[in-house]
Design an enzyme around this catalytic site. Sequence first.
Site, PDB file in Angstrom:
ATOM      1  CB  ILE A   1      -0.967   0.307   1.239  1.00 56.81           C
ATOM      2  CG1 ILE A   1      -1.737  -1.553   0.721  1.00 56.81           C
ATOM      3  CG2 ILE A   1      -1.901   1.676   1.211  1.00 56.81           C
ATOM      4  CD1 ILE A   1      -2.895  -1.168   1.940  1.00 56.81           C
ATOM      5  N   GLY A   2       0.556   1.985  -1.203  1.00 60.11           N
ATOM      6  CA  GLY A   2       1.576   3.036  -1.119  1.00 60.11           C
ATOM      7  C   GLY A   2       0.442   4.295  -1.120  1.00 60.11           C
ATOM      8  CE1 TYR A   3      -4.406   3.509  -0.543  1.00 61.11           C
ATOM      9  CE2 TYR A   3      -4.575   3.019   1.654  1.00 61.11           C
ATOM     10  CZ  TYR A   3      -4.742   2.865   0.410  1.00 61.11           C
ATOM     11  OH  TYR A   3      -5.733   2.331  -0.174  1.00 61.11           O
ATOM     12  CB  SER A   4       1.882   7.405   4.750  1.00 60.32           C
ATOM     13  OG  SER A   4       0.943   5.911   4.982  1.00 60.32           O
TER      14      SER A   4
ATOM     15  CB  SER B   1       4.643  -2.412   5.021  1.00 60.61           C
ATOM     16  OG  SER B   1       4.298  -1.544   5.992  1.00 60.61           O
TER      17      SER B   1
ATOM     18  CD  GLU C   1      -4.697  -0.896   6.758  1.00 54.29           C
ATOM     19  OE1 GLU C   1      -4.561   0.407   6.299  1.00 54.29           O
ATOM     20  OE2 GLU C   1      -3.468  -0.238   7.684  1.00 54.29           O
TER      21      GLU C   1
ATOM     22  CG  ASN D   1      -5.485   4.749  19.247  1.00 58.31           C
ATOM     23  OD1 ASN D   1      -5.187   3.592  18.469  1.00 58.31           O
ATOM     24  ND2 ASN D   1      -5.169   3.881  20.133  1.00 58.31           N
ATOM     25  CD  GLU D   2      -3.697  11.089  19.628  1.00 59.91           C
ATOM     26  OE1 GLU D   2      -3.700   9.954  18.633  1.00 59.91           O
ATOM     27  OE2 GLU D   2      -2.569  11.267  20.015  1.00 59.91           O
TER      28      GLU D   2
HETATM   29  C1  LIG Z   1       6.002   0.030  10.336  1.00 57.97           C
HETATM   30  C2  LIG Z   1       5.220   0.707   9.984  1.00 57.97           C
HETATM   31  C3  LIG Z   1       4.115   0.167   9.089  1.00 57.97           C
HETATM   32  C4  LIG Z   1       3.507   1.159   7.978  1.00 57.97           C
HETATM   33  N1  LIG Z   1       2.723   0.228   6.647  1.00 57.97           N
HETATM   34  C5  LIG Z   1       2.409   1.269   5.378  1.00 57.97           C
HETATM   35  C6  LIG Z   1       2.145   1.010   4.284  1.00 57.97           C
HETATM   36  O1  LIG Z   1       2.239  -0.520   4.090  1.00 57.97           O
HETATM   37  N2  LIG Z   1       1.006   1.827   3.518  1.00 57.97           N
HETATM   38  C7  LIG Z   1       0.920   2.893   4.137  1.00 57.97           C
HETATM   39  O2  LIG Z   1       0.895   4.305   3.377  1.00 57.97           O
HETATM   40  N3  LIG Z   1       1.429   4.205   5.075  1.00 57.97           N
HETATM   41  C8  LIG Z   1       2.058   2.722   6.175  1.00 57.97           C
HETATM   42  N4  LIG Z   1       1.905   2.932   7.726  1.00 57.97           N
HETATM   43  C9  LIG Z   1       2.382   4.406   7.972  1.00 57.97           C
HETATM   44  C10 LIG Z   1       1.481   4.839   8.990  1.00 57.97           C
HETATM   45  O3  LIG Z   1      -0.492   4.758   8.470  1.00 57.97           O
HETATM   46  C11 LIG Z   1       1.750   6.087   9.161  1.00 57.97           C
HETATM   47  O4  LIG Z   1       2.674   6.294  10.325  1.00 57.97           O
HETATM   48  C12 LIG Z   1       0.276   6.645  10.145  1.00 57.97           C
HETATM   49  O5  LIG Z   1      -0.417   7.124   9.090  1.00 57.97           O
HETATM   50  C13 LIG Z   1       0.523   8.336  10.852  1.00 57.97           C
HETATM   51  O6  LIG Z   1       1.471   8.379   9.741  1.00 57.97           O
HETATM   52  P1  LIG Z   1       2.824   9.512  10.531  1.00 57.97           P
HETATM   53  O7  LIG Z   1       3.444   8.545  10.767  1.00 57.97           O
HETATM   54  O8  LIG Z   1       3.378  10.470   9.084  1.00 57.97           O
HETATM   55  O9  LIG Z   1       2.512  10.760  11.719  1.00 57.97           O
HETATM   56  P2  LIG Z   1       1.595  12.229  11.486  1.00 57.97           P
HETATM   57  O10 LIG Z   1       0.498  12.000  10.985  1.00 57.97           O
HETATM   58  O11 LIG Z   1       2.479  13.039  11.896  1.00 57.97           O
HETATM   59  O12 LIG Z   1       0.762  11.618  13.377  1.00 57.97           O
HETATM   60  C14 LIG Z   1       2.065  11.837  14.424  1.00 57.97           C
HETATM   61  C15 LIG Z   1       0.724  11.651  15.659  1.00 57.97           C
HETATM   62  O13 LIG Z   1      -0.019  13.040  15.892  1.00 57.97           O
HETATM   63  C16 LIG Z   1      -0.585  13.228  16.282  1.00 57.97           C
HETATM   64  N5  LIG Z   1      -2.041  13.464  15.372  1.00 57.97           N
HETATM   65  C17 LIG Z   1      -1.961  13.686  14.065  1.00 57.97           C
HETATM   66  N6  LIG Z   1      -2.751  14.892  13.074  1.00 57.97           N
HETATM   67  C18 LIG Z   1      -3.766  14.605  14.645  1.00 57.97           C
HETATM   68  C19 LIG Z   1      -5.430  15.062  14.687  1.00 57.97           C
HETATM   69  N7  LIG Z   1      -6.012  15.422  13.887  1.00 57.97           N
HETATM   70  N8  LIG Z   1      -5.416  15.323  16.372  1.00 57.97           N
HETATM   71  C20 LIG Z   1      -4.663  14.703  17.125  1.00 57.97           C
HETATM   72  N9  LIG Z   1      -3.727  14.328  16.886  1.00 57.97           N
HETATM   73  C21 LIG Z   1      -3.231  14.013  16.005  1.00 57.97           C
HETATM   74  C22 LIG Z   1      -1.079  11.241  17.045  1.00 57.97           C
HETATM   75  O14 LIG Z   1      -1.072  11.859  18.013  1.00 57.97           O
HETATM   76  C23 LIG Z   1      -0.247  11.052  15.741  1.00 57.97           C
HETATM   77  O15 LIG Z   1       0.306   9.589  16.119  1.00 57.97           O
HETATM   78  C24 LIG Z   1       3.137   2.281   8.050  1.00 57.97           C
HETATM   79  C25 LIG Z   1       4.220   3.061   9.680  1.00 57.97           C
HETATM   80  C26 LIG Z   1       5.323   2.133   9.639  1.00 57.97           C
HETATM   81  C27 LIG Z   1       5.538   2.902  11.157  1.00 57.97           C
END
Ligand SMILES: Cc1cc2nc3c(=O)[nH]c(=O)nc-3n(C[C@H](O)[C@H](O)[C@H](O)COP(=O)(O)OP(=O)(O)OC[C@H]3O[C@@H](n4cnc5c(N)ncnc54)[C@H](O)[C@@H]3O)c2cc1C
Lengths: 389, 366
Positions: free
Chosen positions: A128-131, A163, A245, A373-374
């Site tokens: 999955i290529g979202y992030s 991933s 998911e 979770n937020e």
């Molecule tokens: C091991 C691993 C595997 C992954 N696999 C995939 C994958 O296969 N494909 C893919 O696309 N992505 C994947 N991800 C990405 C994952 O979906 C993101 O890490 C997740 O969406 C959070 O985005 P971020 O890491 O940029 O954190 P951020 O968006 O920067 O957020 C960090 C923290 O900020 C807080 N926060 C953010 N927004 C809000 C809000 N509106 N209100 C309150 N608090 C908030 C929360 O505490 C959050 O945990 C993976 C990540 C990891 C670590």
Amino acid sequence: MIVDLNEEQKAFQASVRDYMKNVMMTDDFKAELDTPDLSHGGGPVYWEKMRQLGQDGWIRLSWPKELGGAGADPVQQYILVDEAKRVGFPWPSLSANSIGPVLARHAQDAIRDKVVNEILNGEAYLAIGYSEPEAGSDLASLKTRAERDGDDWVINGQKIWTSCANFAQYIWLAARTDPDPKSRHRGITIFLVPTDSEGFSCTLIETLGVLTTATYYDQVRIPDRYRVGEVNGGWPLITGQLNIERLALVNYGHVAKLYDQTLSLLQSDPNFSPLLEESWVQDSLAYAHSRLEVLKTLCLKAAWKMEQGESGMVEASATKVYGSEVYIELGRRMSEILGAAANVAQGSSMVLNGIAEKWYRKGTVHTFGGGANELQRTIVANAGLGLPR
Amino acid sequence: MNFSLSETQQQAQELATQILSDATSPAQLAQFDKTGYFDRSLWQSLADAGLLGIAIGEEHGGMGLDFETLCVFLEAAGQHAAPVPLLSVLVDGALLLQAFSPVISASILPSIVSGEKLLTSDLQSNVSVFTAQESNESEVLLNGKSGIVALGNDADFCLLKAELNQQTIIVLADLTQSQCSRELQVLTTGEHAATLTLDNLPARLIASGTEAEAFLSLATRYSQTAGAAYAVGIAESMIKQASTYTADRKQFGKAIGSFQAVQQQLANTYIDKQCLRAASEKAIYELSLDDTSDSSREAALIANIWLGDALHNISHTTQHVHGGMGVDRDYGLFRYCTAARDLELRYSSSARAISELGSLIRARQP
Ligand SMILES: Cc1cc2nc3c(=O)[nH]c(=O)nc-3n(C[C@H](O)[C@H](O)[C@H](O)COP(=O)(O)OP(=O)(O)OC[C@H]3O[C@@H](n4cnc5c(N)ncnc54)[C@H](O)[C@@H]3O)c2cc1C
């Protein structure tokens, strides 16, 4: 009210359990999964098992009949994934259960049959290529760009945390097709990018818990037939699938594993069994058991709701928050019982094949992955309790 | 009442911080992740600056400062996730040896202070089983197998407890002898521990009978308290990293640190950390006043409980608010998380310590 599986479902559960334990989790596969680089899959035995899973009809099982599946209901689907995860099988939930059917519905005729067959036969994995580095929780701000060029699309950008891209055949990619910043989620389109495309590359990222990747798209040219769904119509495809998911992330078998194994060690190993007499150990076991029993029922209930045709969005969010936090606390409580051995990563003092040591390292991803979770609590508050936004 | 650091303590803190900062950039630390997480050249720098002897008597080449000052140093090390086995060598080992055996201290501690030799301890284990036979007045022969001994793969000397004629004894063993075989155990931090198998290993007697029991009781208090001081440093740094990161990281067009949900969680980590610090300060004070008192035993247990509870919450929350970045091994937070986890289970876990404290309260005279 019946808060349990019926006889037929129980029989199904027993058959899945037997299959997963005896056919899938063979010693050679367990050994391969213990190699850090292959712990998610991607090794030779993994592909053998995937193909067998496909041949034996298990991937097909959960798919709707009209898409070539066996039309299992959400409860059966839940049981299947639950049992697989319980024995540590890297069930391809995202690829096979959540994205696969979306692809089958929305892909163009020119590629649908080929890719659907590859998935159902266990021959293809979709990463999955979202992030992106700047688009995590705020996924709608993603910048990876796809531009139309004749019959093709040319893709440029970077994804992070993709991933399994290191062994996937395709990336299920969300890209921006309308550059107007005001369009946000209305300017995103889904593409299926074959990982052997020119201009695609992937580097490994080592995290505290697991291996993942960053993927790069440098003038990647793909024919329009690899576009999935309407141009600028990607967002509903993304959000529809995240609900499933979310639940898969914290289902019972996955979270209960550590408790199950710790308890059986205490019951069977004379070095550990004296601990069962300690009041604090009993406390922690009781804590774990009481939390997990509820998780089991919550998960079944969510599956039942979906079987009844309800969306279950609020329940899925609530269960995800609850399950992920139980996961973390359970990791602590069970490790306290296991003691210093729970911190051994390598060596003969390691207990339970290192499950507690890995649990800590893999735990936090559950609370921010699949929607932090937020954000889930906000869904519960707004959609569930009707609080103002 | 006075919660401030003395001038000497401030100097020790500055000196330690300077040496540690120079050696602990993420790139420098990464070199040691897969090789035992032990930077020998940093160890030597600390020795050269006199810091390894901070709480060791001047007669053994140390600075002769007190336990409180040692804890200031440990907190600084925790703040840097320093890849050096300070708790094993300086607290679990040297501090206790010095308290109980002037004779052996004189022969061993100078080589510890200079950084030439490493000392560790297996006194907190409830897994190890060693039996001893008398060989002469000051020496015994040891047989048996240990549990997981921190620094066990690299240490030259180790404090051990054993059974001799149904009595507990404390001894110092030389692990480099051929009668000791070690098996490497890699910890979650990457550190190299070991299990030891002893086959008639000669060891020097330090204490036996009631004196040995007293030794063990002191060892627990000092280790738990020093562990809490170290934990304060880890906690401070994790919280600082999370605050800095969330103030900078933008999602939805805003710094994520501006979301109330994030602020509340980080405020909770601060509260946890302040509680941990308070518990640690109280225990250090009680030990300095009278390390054999009931109050010091209680205070050390309470510090240990806070160590477990605070580190567990702070580690998880600071990772969580980082999102994916927090678990990326190219970003430094994870080293603090594994160090926190190691400490949580190193002495007594919080759950076990709570139950012990409960027993103490039950046994109290009204
Ligand atoms: C091991 C691993 C595997 C992954 N696999 C995939 C994958 O296969 N494909 C893919 O696309 N992505 C994947 N991800 C990405 C994952 O979906 C993101 O890490 C997740 O969406 C959070 O985005 P971020 O890491 O940029 O954190 P951020 O968006 O920067 O957020 C960090 C923290 O900020 C807080 N926060 C953010 N927004 C809000 C809000 N509106 N209100 C309150 N608090 C908030 C929360 O505490 C959050 O945990 C993976 C990540 C990891 C670590």
